[in-house]
Design an enzyme around this catalytic site. Sequence first.
Site, PDB file in Angstrom:
ATOM      1  CD1 TRP A  44     -21.559 -12.782  -8.951  1.00 45.16           C
ATOM      2  CD2 TRP A  44     -21.260 -11.101 -10.398  1.00 45.16           C
ATOM      3  NE1 TRP A  44     -22.675 -11.972  -8.908  1.00 45.16           N
ATOM      4  CE2 TRP A  44     -22.513 -10.938  -9.779  1.00 45.16           C
ATOM      5  CE3 TRP A  44     -20.852 -10.155 -11.350  1.00 45.16           C
ATOM      6  CZ2 TRP A  44     -23.359  -9.882 -10.071  1.00 45.16           C
ATOM      7  CZ3 TRP A  44     -21.692  -9.102 -11.641  1.00 45.16           C
ATOM      8  CH2 TRP A  44     -22.935  -8.973 -11.005  1.00 45.16           C
ATOM      9  CD  GLN A  82     -30.403  -6.700  -9.795  1.00 42.84           C
ATOM     10  OE1 GLN A  82     -29.428  -6.074  -9.411  1.00 42.84           O
ATOM     11  NE2 GLN A  82     -31.635  -6.238  -9.633  1.00 42.84           N
ATOM     12  CD1 TRP A 112     -25.955  -6.818 -16.123  1.00 40.72           C
ATOM     13  CD2 TRP A 112     -24.099  -7.827 -16.886  1.00 40.72           C
ATOM     14  NE1 TRP A 112     -25.382  -7.493 -15.071  1.00 40.72           N
ATOM     15  CE2 TRP A 112     -24.244  -8.117 -15.506  1.00 40.72           C
ATOM     16  CE3 TRP A 112     -22.994  -8.342 -17.582  1.00 40.72           C
ATOM     17  CZ2 TRP A 112     -23.327  -8.911 -14.811  1.00 40.72           C
ATOM     18  CZ3 TRP A 112     -22.088  -9.135 -16.884  1.00 40.72           C
ATOM     19  CH2 TRP A 112     -22.251  -9.406 -15.516  1.00 40.72           C
ATOM     20  CG  PHE A 156     -28.384  -4.013  -5.837  1.00 41.11           C
ATOM     21  CD1 PHE A 156     -28.122  -3.210  -6.941  1.00 41.11           C
ATOM     22  CD2 PHE A 156     -27.312  -4.407  -5.038  1.00 41.11           C
ATOM     23  CE1 PHE A 156     -26.818  -2.807  -7.248  1.00 41.11           C
ATOM     24  CE2 PHE A 156     -26.003  -4.015  -5.338  1.00 41.11           C
ATOM     25  CZ  PHE A 156     -25.753  -3.218  -6.433  1.00 41.11           C
ATOM     26  CB  SER A 157     -31.441  -9.192  -6.245  1.00 47.96           C
ATOM     27  OG  SER A 157     -30.754  -9.445  -7.433  1.00 47.96           O
ATOM     28  CG  ASN A 215     -26.700  -9.194 -12.152  1.00 47.23           C
ATOM     29  OD1 ASN A 215     -26.741  -8.122 -12.714  1.00 47.23           O
ATOM     30  ND2 ASN A 215     -26.764  -9.305 -10.852  1.00 47.23           N
ATOM     31  CG  ASP A 216     -28.624 -11.603  -8.913  1.00 46.02           C
ATOM     32  OD1 ASP A 216     -27.588 -11.902  -9.510  1.00 46.02           O
ATOM     33  OD2 ASP A 216     -28.631 -11.085  -7.789  1.00 46.02           O
ATOM     34  CD1 TRP A 247     -24.206  -5.929 -12.298  1.00 46.53           C
ATOM     35  CD2 TRP A 247     -23.017  -4.177 -11.584  1.00 46.53           C
ATOM     36  NE1 TRP A 247     -24.776  -5.490 -11.133  1.00 46.53           N
ATOM     37  CE2 TRP A 247     -24.056  -4.406 -10.672  1.00 46.53           C
ATOM     38  CE3 TRP A 247     -22.150  -3.110 -11.335  1.00 46.53           C
ATOM     39  CZ2 TRP A 247     -24.251  -3.640  -9.527  1.00 46.53           C
ATOM     40  CZ3 TRP A 247     -22.337  -2.338 -10.197  1.00 46.53           C
ATOM     41  CH2 TRP A 247     -23.379  -2.603  -9.306  1.00 46.53           C
TER      42      TRP A 247
HETATM   43  C1  FRU Z   1     -25.882 -11.179  -6.662  1.00 45.42           C
HETATM   44  C2  FRU Z   1     -25.900  -9.685  -6.456  1.00 45.42           C
HETATM   45  C3  FRU Z   1     -26.972  -9.307  -5.440  1.00 45.42           C
HETATM   46  C4  FRU Z   1     -27.296  -7.895  -5.803  1.00 45.42           C
HETATM   47  C5  FRU Z   1     -27.171  -7.926  -7.301  1.00 45.42           C
HETATM   48  C6  FRU Z   1     -26.685  -6.647  -7.913  1.00 45.42           C
HETATM   49  O1  FRU Z   1     -25.411 -11.584  -7.905  1.00 45.42           O
HETATM   50  O2  FRU Z   1     -24.630  -9.242  -6.045  1.00 45.42           O
HETATM   51  O3  FRU Z   1     -26.586  -9.474  -4.101  1.00 45.42           O
HETATM   52  O4  FRU Z   1     -28.555  -7.522  -5.365  1.00 45.42           O
HETATM   53  O5  FRU Z   1     -26.283  -8.981  -7.616  1.00 45.42           O
HETATM   54  O6  FRU Z   1     -26.793  -6.666  -9.294  1.00 45.42           O
END
Ligand code: FRU
Length: 499
Positions: A307, A55, A36, A98-99, A38-39, A63
């Site tokens: 999301w 991420q 997976w 996290f990000s 993400n950001d 996630w």
């Molecule tokens: C945004 C978010 C960030 C966080 C991250 C966690 O998509 O919610 O705020 O740091 O993803 O994966």
Amino acid sequence: MNSKLLLQARNYENIYGDKIPASERPLFHVTPQTGWLNDPNGFSFYKGEYHLFYQYHLYNTSWGPMYWGHVKTKDFIRWERLPAALAPDAEYDNAGCFSGSAVELPDGRHLLMYTGVQEWKREDGFTESRQVQCIAYGDGTDYEKYEGNPVLTERDLPEGGSAEDFRDPKIWRDDEEDCFYAVVGNRTEDSSGAILLFRSKDTMNWEFVTVLDRSENQYGKMWECPDFFTLDHAAVLLTSPQEMLARGMEFHNGNGTLYITGYYDKKNHCFMRSEVRAIDYGLDFYAPQTVLTPDGRRIMIGWMQSWESSHSQPHGARWFGMMTIPRELHIVDGMLRQNPVQELDNYHINPVFYRNVDIRERIQLPKVSGRVLDMSLYIRPAGGQLYEHVTIKVAKDTQYYTAISYDPNKSVLTFDRSNSGFRHDILATRKVLVRYQKGEIRLRIVMDRFSIEIFVNDGEQAITSTIYTPQEAQSISFEAEGMAILDVEKYDLQLSDTL
Ligand code: FRU
């Protein structure tokens, strides 16, 4: 590097990362090595290359506890994989890294600044958590967390700031003042979001400067993933709010993205808004981050996913989540413009041009087809008569298509992926109000197997969405009610080695 979790992750990447054939991935959009994504995180220029972290939950396509995956590039199109950079292996980030962001330090080290999420069980069984900001130093491949972490905690928050929603630091160096600044998202006492500004001489000791801007429940709740920079003489703040409420065609419900242009009085650290707008009008765009190139271009990359629909994954997916194409930003007449990085043009092959094509009923044009392409269309009325609509269908065969339709009377562009192969009842259409130009519209459409990014009227608006239509659906058709005239400039895109 002595983290067991990170070593395990790197081993896992070595075994499973290579097992995903290149044909199951997009050609030039970043995907996770496994699992997976993400950001985008840590988008930065370091020792002659652009680094991008993400991420990352590598062990499955959902996630989970967040790691940082890592890629780098010289031209934003051809990416090279690097081993995972961070694992949630410290007390202060046991629930996830996290990000965050990255910057090259004057001494040549690469600094990562990220949010550590710490969770612990109370005696009564409840789980509590807090978010703190942490740093790690590295050489572009291996990173060591700073022993003095965390560098920002709840003690640094202004009154009313939430320790549970304090995340996503974006750091930059201010050469003039010989110091670093960072913007961080926070939730305030009114339960909506704010962007905090911090300053540091050495990246280890930080002081709170000001609240740069706040939602006051006008633009969603928690503000995530901020970025702040000057562009074409304007100050620009980017953020991704959660729980927005729809407003006309500008904002939709749920997670959105905002750009706020304005004036920044740097001496007093006072930001005054002028425009507040959506960054992207498609179905899949979130948490963008920018980097400044040595030649002065501001380049943005975003997570090409929402999301809300992230549970809708193709059967048997071995990776999930992609980045957008990196986009060059400008401010023109106070508004954001975005276009694919110019480096994309270096990968154009098989040019096809058409001029002054009449479209009435449905037509297909020889050699205008494919799923990995860069196609520019210029549509306009024929003579004085305004057409009712023009519809372009892409990724099409007898069963599937994705439709882009323009109604010149309302100046509304509709994107529709209802027939793009999704097997869940996810949101499939978006309507976008575009600049009225007497029936003229320019669309640049970039497709890469599982995605479509549309740049409207030279980048005035962007519409980004994923499509998981089977790859055999390759056709493109054009149709109009009334008569329209069309020019086409189309290229296939080719890379030899891909991610
Ligand atoms: C945004 C978010 C960030 C966080 C991250 C966690 O998509 O919610 O705020 O740091 O993803 O994966």
